[in-house]
Design an enzyme around this catalytic site. Structure first.
Site, PDB file in Angstrom:
ATOM      1  CB  SER A  82      -0.899   0.009   1.234  1.00 16.49           C
ATOM      2  OG  SER A  82      -1.639  -1.177   1.314  1.00 16.49           O
TER       3      SER A  82
HETATM    4  C1  LIG Z   1      -3.367  -3.987  -0.439  1.00 22.15           C
HETATM    5  S1  LIG Z   1      -2.873  -5.636  -0.188  1.00 22.15           S
HETATM    6  C2  LIG Z   1      -2.265  -5.572   1.474  1.00 22.15           C
HETATM    7  C3  LIG Z   1      -0.987  -4.807   1.644  1.00 22.15           C
HETATM    8  C4  LIG Z   1      -0.125  -5.365   2.743  1.00 22.15           C
HETATM    9  N1  LIG Z   1      -0.622  -5.087   4.048  1.00 22.15           N
HETATM   10  C5  LIG Z   1       1.336  -5.010   2.577  1.00 22.15           C
HETATM   11  O1  LIG Z   1       1.951  -4.518   3.523  1.00 22.15           O
HETATM   12  O2  LIG Z   1       1.873  -5.245   1.516  1.00 22.15           O
HETATM   13  C6  LIG Z   1      -4.408  -6.471   0.067  1.00 22.15           C
HETATM   14  C7  LIG Z   1      -4.248  -7.955   0.351  1.00 22.15           C
HETATM   15  O3  LIG Z   1      -5.471  -8.423   0.889  1.00 22.15           O
HETATM   16  C8  LIG Z   1      -5.619  -9.764   0.508  1.00 22.15           C
HETATM   17  N2  LIG Z   1      -7.016 -10.177   0.677  1.00 22.15           N
HETATM   18  C9  LIG Z   1      -8.082  -9.953  -0.145  1.00 22.15           C
HETATM   19  N3  LIG Z   1      -9.189 -10.492   0.381  1.00 22.15           N
HETATM   20  C10 LIG Z   1      -8.827 -11.083   1.547  1.00 22.15           C
HETATM   21  C11 LIG Z   1      -9.533 -11.822   2.529  1.00 22.15           C
HETATM   22  N4  LIG Z   1     -10.831 -12.055   2.410  1.00 22.15           N
HETATM   23  N5  LIG Z   1      -8.832 -12.279   3.586  1.00 22.15           N
HETATM   24  C12 LIG Z   1      -7.489 -12.060   3.708  1.00 22.15           C
HETATM   25  N6  LIG Z   1      -6.775 -11.367   2.801  1.00 22.15           N
HETATM   26  C13 LIG Z   1      -7.432 -10.889   1.736  1.00 22.15           C
HETATM   27  C14 LIG Z   1      -5.128  -9.794  -0.923  1.00 22.15           C
HETATM   28  O4  LIG Z   1      -4.753 -11.102  -1.283  1.00 22.15           O
HETATM   29  C15 LIG Z   1      -3.978  -8.794  -0.890  1.00 22.15           C
HETATM   30  O5  LIG Z   1      -2.752  -9.455  -0.765  1.00 22.15           O
END
Ligand SMILES: C[S@@+](CC[C@H](N)C(=O)[O-])C[C@H]1O[C@@H](n2cnc3c(N)ncnc32)[C@H](O)[C@@H]1O
Length: 368
Positions: A82
């Site tokens: 992010s």
């Molecule tokens: C914007 S990224 C997160 C960024 C992360 N915190 C970092 O430091 O890089 C969003 C993540 O949420 C995950 N995601 C989407 N739906 C999800 C769910 N229902 N449960 C857990 N993770 C999920 C995606 O696979 C993705 O890797």
């Protein structure tokens, strides 16, 4: 060749200068954790091409205040690191101290988990995509972070084994908060979560309040990719997700703000529109580079767009009543004293998939 350490020092200075980082322990965490370790397979650059670690400008791109998209499926980003200023704002809002137990939903690259760990938090982080979890594990290893508990799973369930948590932080956009996050909180804990609102995912602080009901306080505007599974369940009364390109405007009402609202004030007005009208979303008018705040008509093919200078453009078969409504909402925002995003509160209600419900915003009011 500027070293990674020096780049991080400059990066932290820049984030502090623009007010994204205000706390010394957060500055120290950003200075300590090498972001490049978490994007070792590269990311999608601004122009769309993949930027790999051997590419010229790789480290420059890593140490800019920009989101790094690390996975794309069918043209849609499904994982990323992010935007650093947003990560910093959320970490600061978590008010971490050594030993704070944190559950992160959306491990992504693992970088945010590593930053929280560097602030002294005990971090459990979960992601729904197996390949993303594998890469996050490699990133954490490469950065020398050994005390983050990384799990594969749908974050809807939380992670009871690591609880109770003092904080749950969600780094993916959801339609509502999972009940289990609240169940897995220690007394006095709260959930920090980007909840869909008016075409974006602003961040809310969610907690049970005295009478057992669940309340939310808006923290800051934000944009996140939407979550997979029940966290993104549709429900009646939800804002539209955004429109396709709207048809050419057929009417325009004159500008009202000179100078135009800056990006923050525009977000404030946009958020208020969302609290007052469930048709508010993001729309892209024909030929425009950036979209704006719009009230979308029922067919989703027209309505009214409101621009930072207060111009209202109407399009589609109901252009006139939608433009009228949009102008009335501008009046209401002005008459209410131009409330900012963080002044909004909501009572939440259970909705979404009845088998896997979520807490969604229901009644809005301004903090007194
Ligand atoms: C914007 S990224 C997160 C960024 C992360 N915190 C970092 O430091 O890089 C969003 C993540 O949420 C995950 N995601 C989407 N739906 C999800 C769910 N229902 N449960 C857990 N993770 C999920 C995606 O696979 C993705 O890797």
């Amino acid at each position: 060749m500027v070293s990674s350490v020096e780049r991080r020092r400059r990066f932290v200075d820049a984030l502090c200068r623009e007010g994204a980082i205000t706390r010394p322990e957060v500055a120290a965490a950003f200075a300590a954790v090498p972001r490049e370790a978490f994007v070792s397979e590269g990311f999608q650059g601004r122009e769309g091409a993949w930027v790999t670690p051997d590419a010229e400008g790789f480290l420059d791109a890593v140490y800019t205040n920009d989101v790094l998209v690390t996975k794309v499926v069918g043209g849609r980003a499904t994982s990323s690191s992010s935007q650093p200023s947003l990560m910093a704002a959320m970490i600061e809002a978590l008010d971490l101290s050594p030993g704070t137990r944190v559950l992160e939903v959306g491990a992504g690259t693992g970088y945010n988990a590593a930053l929280m760990s560097a602030c002294g938090a005990q971090v459990t982080t979960v992601d729904v995509q197996p390949d993303v979890v594998e890469r996050a594990a490699a990133g954490l290893r490469a950065a020398g972070v050994s005390d983050v508990d990384l799990q594969l799973g749908d974050g809807y369930a939380g992670c009871p084994a690591g609880g109770p948590y003092d904080r749950v932080v969600v780094t993916v956009g959801v339609a509502g908060a999972a009940p289990r996050w609240l169940d897995q909180l220690a007394p006095g804990g709260f959930v920090l979560v980007p909840v869909r609102h008016a075409g974006h995912h602003p961040v809310f602080r969610v907690a049970r309040v005295g009478d057992g009901s669940v309340g939310a306080a808006a923290v800051c505007p934000a944009g996140f990719m939407p979550a997979a599974g029940p966290l993104s369940a549709p429900y009646l009364g939800a804002h539209p997700l955004g429109s396709g390109p709207l048809p050419e405007p057929v009417l325009s009402r004159p500008a009202r703000f000179d100078p135009p609202l800056d990006a923050f004030r525009y977000q404030d007005m946009w958020f208020a529109f969302g609290a007052w009208d469930a048709r508010t979303t993001y729309a892209q008018p024909p030929g425009a580079v950036h979209g704006g705040c719009a009230l979308l008509d029922e067919a989703g093919t027209g309505g009214a767009t409101i621009w930072p200078d207060g111009t209202v453009e109407g399009s589609g078969p109901h252009a006139e009543p939608y433009a009228e409504r949009a102008s009335a909402l501008v009046d209401r925002w002005l008459a209410s004293g131009r409330p900012t995003v963080p002044s909004w509160r909501a009572r939440l209600a259970l909705d979404g998939d009845p088998a896997q419900p979520i807490w969604v915003p229901r009644e809005w009011h301004l903090a007194t």
